[in-house]
Design a protein around this motif. Structure first.
Motif, mmCIF file in Angstrom:
data_model
loop_
_atom_site.group_PDB
_atom_site.id
_atom_site.type_symbol
_atom_site.label_atom_id
_atom_site.label_comp_id
_atom_site.label_asym_id
_atom_site.label_seq_id
_atom_site.Cartn_x
_atom_site.Cartn_y
_atom_site.Cartn_z
ATOM 1 N N GLY A 44 11.945 11.785 13.976
ATOM 2 C CA GLY A 44 11.199 10.658 14.511
ATOM 3 C C GLY A 44 9.757 10.583 14.044
ATOM 4 O O GLY A 44 9.041 9.635 14.395
ATOM 5 N N LYS A 45 9.321 11.547 13.255
ATOM 6 C CA LYS A 45 7.937 11.562 12.770
ATOM 7 C C LYS A 45 7.852 10.794 11.445
ATOM 8 O O LYS A 45 8.702 10.934 10.574
ATOM 9 N N LYS A 46 6.817 9.984 11.281
ATOM 10 C CA LYS A 46 6.608 9.257 10.032
ATOM 11 C C LYS A 46 6.110 10.221 8.963
ATOM 12 O O LYS A 46 5.079 10.882 9.134
ATOM 13 N N LEU A 47 6.849 10.332 7.862
ATOM 14 C CA LEU A 47 6.503 11.256 6.787
ATOM 15 C C LEU A 47 5.971 10.449 5.609
ATOM 16 O O LEU A 47 6.731 9.798 4.884
ATOM 17 N N TYR A 48 4.653 10.485 5.424
ATOM 18 C CA TYR A 48 3.997 9.710 4.364
ATOM 19 C C TYR A 48 4.103 10.482 3.044
ATOM 20 O O TYR A 48 3.314 11.389 2.762
ATOM 21 N N PHE A 49 5.081 10.105 2.261
ATOM 22 C CA PHE A 49 5.441 10.911 1.091
ATOM 23 C C PHE A 49 4.459 10.786 -0.071
ATOM 24 O O PHE A 49 4.577 11.520 -1.059
ATOM 25 N N ASN A 50 3.514 9.884 0.001
ATOM 26 C CA ASN A 50 2.510 9.770 -1.064
ATOM 27 C C ASN A 50 1.235 10.551 -0.742
ATOM 28 O O ASN A 50 0.249 10.464 -1.479
ATOM 29 N N LYS A 51 1.265 11.306 0.325
ATOM 30 C CA LYS A 51 0.114 12.126 0.680
ATOM 31 C C LYS A 51 0.303 13.544 0.150
ATOM 32 O O LYS A 51 1.422 14.041 0.031
ATOM 33 N N LYS A 52 -0.818 14.201 -0.147
ATOM 34 C CA LYS A 52 -0.795 15.539 -0.716
ATOM 35 C C LYS A 52 -0.082 16.527 0.212
ATOM 36 O O LYS A 52 0.665 17.404 -0.238
ATOM 37 N N SER A 53 -0.278 16.375 1.507
ATOM 38 C CA SER A 53 0.309 17.306 2.476
ATOM 39 C C SER A 53 1.833 17.285 2.449
ATOM 40 O O SER A 53 2.484 18.296 2.742
ATOM 41 N N PHE A 54 2.398 16.136 2.085
ATOM 42 C CA PHE A 54 3.854 16.025 2.015
ATOM 43 C C PHE A 54 4.392 16.964 0.937
ATOM 44 O O PHE A 54 5.320 17.746 1.177
ATOM 45 N N ASN A 55 3.842 16.882 -0.255
ATOM 46 C CA ASN A 55 4.332 17.690 -1.371
ATOM 47 C C ASN A 55 3.990 19.166 -1.236
ATOM 48 O O ASN A 55 4.586 20.006 -1.916
ATOM 49 N N GLU A 56 3.021 19.494 -0.363
ATOM 50 C CA GLU A 56 2.679 20.893 -0.135
ATOM 51 C C GLU A 56 3.591 21.545 0.901
ATOM 52 O O GLU A 56 3.597 22.775 1.040
ATOM 53 N N ASP A 57 4.380 20.762 1.606
ATOM 54 C CA ASP A 57 5.284 21.285 2.628
ATOM 55 C C ASP A 57 6.379 22.130 1.965
ATOM 56 O O ASP A 57 7.006 21.707 0.986
ATOM 57 N N LEU A 58 6.650 23.310 2.497
ATOM 58 C CA LEU A 58 7.625 24.207 1.865
ATOM 59 C C LEU A 58 9.054 23.650 1.937
ATOM 60 O O LEU A 58 9.876 23.941 1.064
ATOM 61 N N GLY A 59 9.348 22.874 2.966
ATOM 62 C CA GLY A 59 10.664 22.249 3.040
ATOM 63 C C GLY A 59 10.841 21.209 1.946
ATOM 64 O O GLY A 59 11.899 21.132 1.303
ATOM 65 N N VAL A 60 9.820 20.403 1.740
ATOM 66 C CA VAL A 60 9.861 19.410 0.665
ATOM 67 C C VAL A 60 9.967 20.113 -0.684
ATOM 68 O O VAL A 60 10.743 19.711 -1.558
ATOM 69 N N ASP A 104 0.836 -1.195 0.000
ATOM 70 C CA ASP A 104 0.000 0.000 0.000
ATOM 71 C C ASP A 104 0.880 1.258 0.000
ATOM 72 O O ASP A 104 1.433 1.645 1.036
ATOM 73 N N PRO A 105 1.029 1.934 -1.144
ATOM 74 C CA PRO A 105 1.888 3.127 -1.229
ATOM 75 C C PRO A 105 1.504 4.221 -0.240
ATOM 76 O O PRO A 105 2.371 4.966 0.229
ATOM 77 N N LYS A 106 0.212 4.319 0.086
ATOM 78 C CA LYS A 106 -0.226 5.375 0.990
ATOM 79 C C LYS A 106 0.281 5.174 2.417
ATOM 80 O O LYS A 106 0.273 6.104 3.223
ATOM 81 N N LYS A 107 0.705 3.958 2.716
ATOM 82 C CA LYS A 107 1.209 3.667 4.062
ATOM 83 C C LYS A 107 2.744 3.604 4.100
ATOM 84 O O LYS A 107 3.328 3.199 5.096
ATOM 85 N N GLN A 108 3.354 3.997 3.009
ATOM 86 C CA GLN A 108 4.812 4.047 2.971
ATOM 87 C C GLN A 108 5.290 5.407 3.483
ATOM 88 O O GLN A 108 4.660 6.436 3.210
ATOM 89 N N TYR A 109 6.405 5.396 4.199
ATOM 90 C CA TYR A 109 6.883 6.646 4.779
ATOM 91 C C TYR A 109 8.410 6.648 4.890
ATOM 92 O O TYR A 109 9.071 5.622 4.759
ATOM 93 N N ILE A 110 8.925 7.834 5.109
ATOM 94 C CA ILE A 110 10.342 7.996 5.446
ATOM 95 C C ILE A 110 10.404 8.628 6.830
ATOM 96 O O ILE A 110 9.404 9.169 7.322
ATOM 97 N N GLU A 111 11.584 8.569 7.432
ATOM 98 C CA GLU A 111 11.700 9.063 8.802
ATOM 99 C C GLU A 111 13.116 9.549 9.043
ATOM 100 O O GLU A 111 14.088 8.876 8.695
ATOM 101 N N PHE A 112 13.238 10.759 9.606
ATOM 102 C CA PHE A 112 14.549 11.303 9.968
ATOM 103 C C PHE A 112 14.819 11.015 11.440
ATOM 104 O O PHE A 112 14.017 11.378 12.307
ATOM 105 N N GLU A 113 15.935 10.362 11.690
ATOM 106 C CA GLU A 113 16.303 10.085 13.079
ATOM 107 C C GLU A 113 16.696 11.377 13.790
ATOM 108 O O GLU A 113 17.114 12.353 13.157
ATOM 109 N N ASP A 114 16.572 11.361 15.083
ATOM 110 C CA ASP A 114 16.963 12.521 15.881
ATOM 111 C C ASP A 114 18.499 12.605 15.906
ATOM 112 O O ASP A 114 19.169 11.771 16.504
#
Length: 704
Positions: free
Chosen positions: A492-508, A420-430
């Motif tokens: 430490g936050k799960k970043l779901y990169f296939n969601k619209k909110s991910f691509n709308e983030d100014l950092g992304v 399920d691509p919608k449940k795939q995520y990346i994560e930055f360690e602290d």
């Protein structure tokens, strides 16, 4: 026969190859070079360097992929420079246990500290594979295709050598601007532990004030140990069960010193030189590369230094980053000064006219080497290259936010559901222990504004439109928003990169904008760069053919090289420079620390270096405690930590720097000015003994 040999040696001394110049491969060292080494005082047979029993090459290591080092004991003890071990020392430091500030000594083997991602490599053998690659038509392939072919042949050769030893691997590198290719077999050891480090005040004495300068008093060394599998004595990933490596070869350490005119040799892994580069390439290096690096890093380092001086925890985090940045900031300034003062571009132009006349006479590479085409290509490329250097210095590795923004688009481990691509995520360690937000934000805001001021509008990535529209052109407000609001800064936050909110983030969006920008610029630059590289390759080939009666070395490329020459000084500001420094000279500088903070040293260092008698560490001829010394060996980045040998193959020092007047050496070796600065091995041992009281190491090293 003896008279004939002396005549040959005499003639060699007159050849324009400049005997003290060169970074020579060991496996095919020209006989003429070896003969000159003997004339200078090298007393071992030819085979002692590469192929004999316990050859010198067997004790020299590539340290971490960026420096050199030398094995000095039967238990795998390695000497390298302090600045080569800088990051390893820093990574173990805390405010409570600051090994950078206070130094470190592992009193027992159990106290020796492992280092993630640190390794040493031994060169096993080297061979010429040019004919093999040319038979595959490599000379007629595009550069990207060449890389694929080289990688495939290296893989085949690696499979072959693994039948001899599973820990071997092969790398193939271009030499002579791609006119030849050598394959090198390496053995890599990934378990390397910190054993000893002097305080930063001594290991980096003089800091940027003295960097690339003479006279020097820096005690630039650190000590590590290679660990191995207890069953095989071979490479092994870190394990508490690993034991000290038992090398086949190690360098004997000499307490006998040196005198003016003595033979001296370095063997190490010099990083990169470009001495075959055209006059057009040197002009681009000066005006597009070096000038840009000096401008951007000067701005960045001022901010870093201010924050580091204000907070010890910040200093520990950024010590290594600042040193790395400042080193080539000052190098670039010095190189540009030398390019102009020596007149290197004009000298290159004159040589190219001579080469052009020779080509017209002989017809060699007619229709291939085209000087007019080379000039047009460089002219067309210049503004793009200059903008690229500004982009690189501004955005690559300068702060945590941009680093995360660039990683978010690619190169990160994808976690979550495979289906399920919608449940795939990346994560930055602290990793907050590695960077400071206040420093990071100020640096990024300043660099964003600086970039805009120094490149034309066509080179502005699209995110600058966001700065203008949403933040009214205020880079600081843009950066503050990103650090506060961007999901990329939520460790430490799960970043779901296939969601619209991910691509709308100014950092992304920042990261995507930078990737789109560099991809578009690459489409313009890559074809131009490839065409320039072809012309530079032909230029080198023509030089080699025109001067075919002379031995030639290839530019440095982080493979093992030998450089030889003599101990001795040069003319500095109209006066003799001297060829060594003494304990008295460092004590005088220490007394100036109220005016020059980089001359600070702890009271114990004042005491140790003010001794009336230095015992066996004192030079028998001068009666002085000698700290650093000069040779006319060839040196560049990567040579740091290279062992410096006498004519008997004994260790007398560690190379750690060049002088200010040698900073053109990456492109032009000026034999009257270029010098290699080394730390005297007796100074190293004195600090291990008298400051560290490291009796177990002194016994293990067994210097004589």
């Amino acid at each position: 026969m003896k008279r004939l040999l002396m005549s040959i040696v005499g003639l060699l001394a007159l050849l324009p190859m400049k005997a003290d110049e060169g970074m020579w491969t060991l496996y095919n060292l020209p006989q003429a070079v070896y003969d000159q080494m003997k004339a200078y005082g090298y007393s071992l047979p030819y085979e002692s360097l590469y192929s004999g029993n316990n050859p010198i090459k067997g004790s020299v290591v590539l340290f971490g992929g960026f420096c050199s080092g030398v094995v000095v004991s039967p238990d795998g003890l390695v000497f390298t420079n302090h600045h080569c071990g800088f990051e390893a020392i820093r990574s173990h430091s805390t405010v409570e246990h600051d090994y950078m500030l206070n130094g470190f000594y592992a009193k027992t083997a159990k106290d020796e500290l492992p280092n993630e991602n640190l390794f040493v490599s031994f060169m096993i053998e080297q061979q010429d594979v040019t004919a093999r690659l040319q038979a595959l038509g490599i000379d007629d392939m595009p550069f990207d295709k060449q890389a694929d072919v080289i990688d495939s042949i290296a893989a085949v050769m690696t499979d072959s050598v693994k039948k001899i030893d599973k820990s071997y691997h092969v790398e193939i590198d271009p030499y002579y601007e791609g006119n030849q290719y050598y394959a090198t077999t390496y053995q890599l050891f990934p378990d390397v532990r910190l054993v000893f480090a002097v305080p930063k005040s001594m290991g980096k004495f003089g800091g940027e004030t003295d960097n690339w300068m003479w006279p020097r008093q820096t005690c630039d060394f650190s000590v590590f140990r290679i660990y191995a599998d207890p069953k095989t004595n071979g490479p092994a990933e870190y394990s508490e069960a690993n034991v000290p490596y038992k090398p086949k070869s190690w360098a004997p350490v000499s307490m006998q010193g040196y005198k003016d005119g003595d033979f001296a040799m370095t063997v190490g892994y010099p990083g990169s030189t470009e001495r075959y580069l055209s006059s057009y390439g040197i002009k681009e290096m000066r005006d597009a590369g070096n000038a840009t690096r000096v401008q951007v890093r000067g701005l960045k380092q001022e901010i870093m230094k201010r924050h580091m001086d204000a907070d010890e925890a910040v200093r520990i985090k950024y010590d290594s980053k600042y040193a790395q940045s400042a080193n080539y900031w000052k190098n670039s300034m010095g190189m540009n000064k030398c390019i102009d003062s020596i007149g290197i571009i004009e000298q290159k132009k004159a040589y190219e006219l001579r080469l052009r006349h020779w080509q017209d006479t002989t017809g060699y590479l007619k229709g291939k080497l085209d000087f007019d085409l080379m000039a047009r290509l460089y002219a067309k490329c210049f503004k793009h290259r200059r903008a690229f250097y500004y982009w690189f210095e501004t955005f690559r590795g300068t702060n945590e936010l941009v680093t995360r923004a660039m990683k978010a688009g690619s190169g990160m481990e994808v976690k979550g559901s495979e289906k399920d691509p919608k449940k795939q995520y990346i994560e930055f360690e602290d990793n907050s222990d590695e960077w400071d937000e206040a420093l990071d934000k100020e640096v990024l805001a300043a660099l964003l504004q600086n970039y805009r001021e120094h490149v034309s509008e066509e080179y502005l990535p699209s995110f600058y439109q966001t700065i203008d529209k949403k933040f009214k052109g205020d880079c600081k407000a843009y950066v503050d928003y990103l650090y506060k609001k961007s999901i990329l800064m939520k460790s430490g936050k799960k970043l779901y990169f296939n969601k619209k909110s991910f691509n709308e983030d100014l950092g992304v969006q920042l990261g995507l904008s930078l990737q789109d920008y560099i991809a578009a610029q690459s489409e313009i630059l890559n074809p131009l760069s490839d065409s320039i590289d072809v012309q530079e390759k032909y230029l080198c080939a023509a030089k080699l053919r025109m001067e075919q009666d002379l031995p030639h070395y290839s530019d440095a490329n982080m493979t093992m090289r030998l450089s030889y020459g003599r101990v001795g000084g040069f003319t500095l500001n109209g006066s003799p420079s001297g060829y060594y420094t003494t304990a008295e000279s460092i004590v005088e500088k220490m007394k100036m620390s109220d005016r020059v903070p980089e001359y600070f040293a702890e009271p114990i260092m004042h005491e140790l270096l003010s001794a009336k008698d230095f015992g066996p560490y004192q030079d028998k001829t001068t009666g002085k405690m000698q700290l650093c010394f000069l040779t006319n060996n060839d040196i560049t980045g990567g040579n740091s930590g290279s062992p410096m040998f006498n004519g008997k193959g004994e260790l007398i020092g560690l190379a750690f720097d060049g002088n200010w007047d040698s900073l053109s050496s990456d492109i032009y070796f000026e034999k009257n000015l270029a010098r290699c600065i080394g730390v005297d091995i007796r100074y190293v041992l004195y600090m291990i003994d008298k400051w560290g009281h490291a009796d177990r190491l002194m016994k293990e090293i067994n210097a004589k």
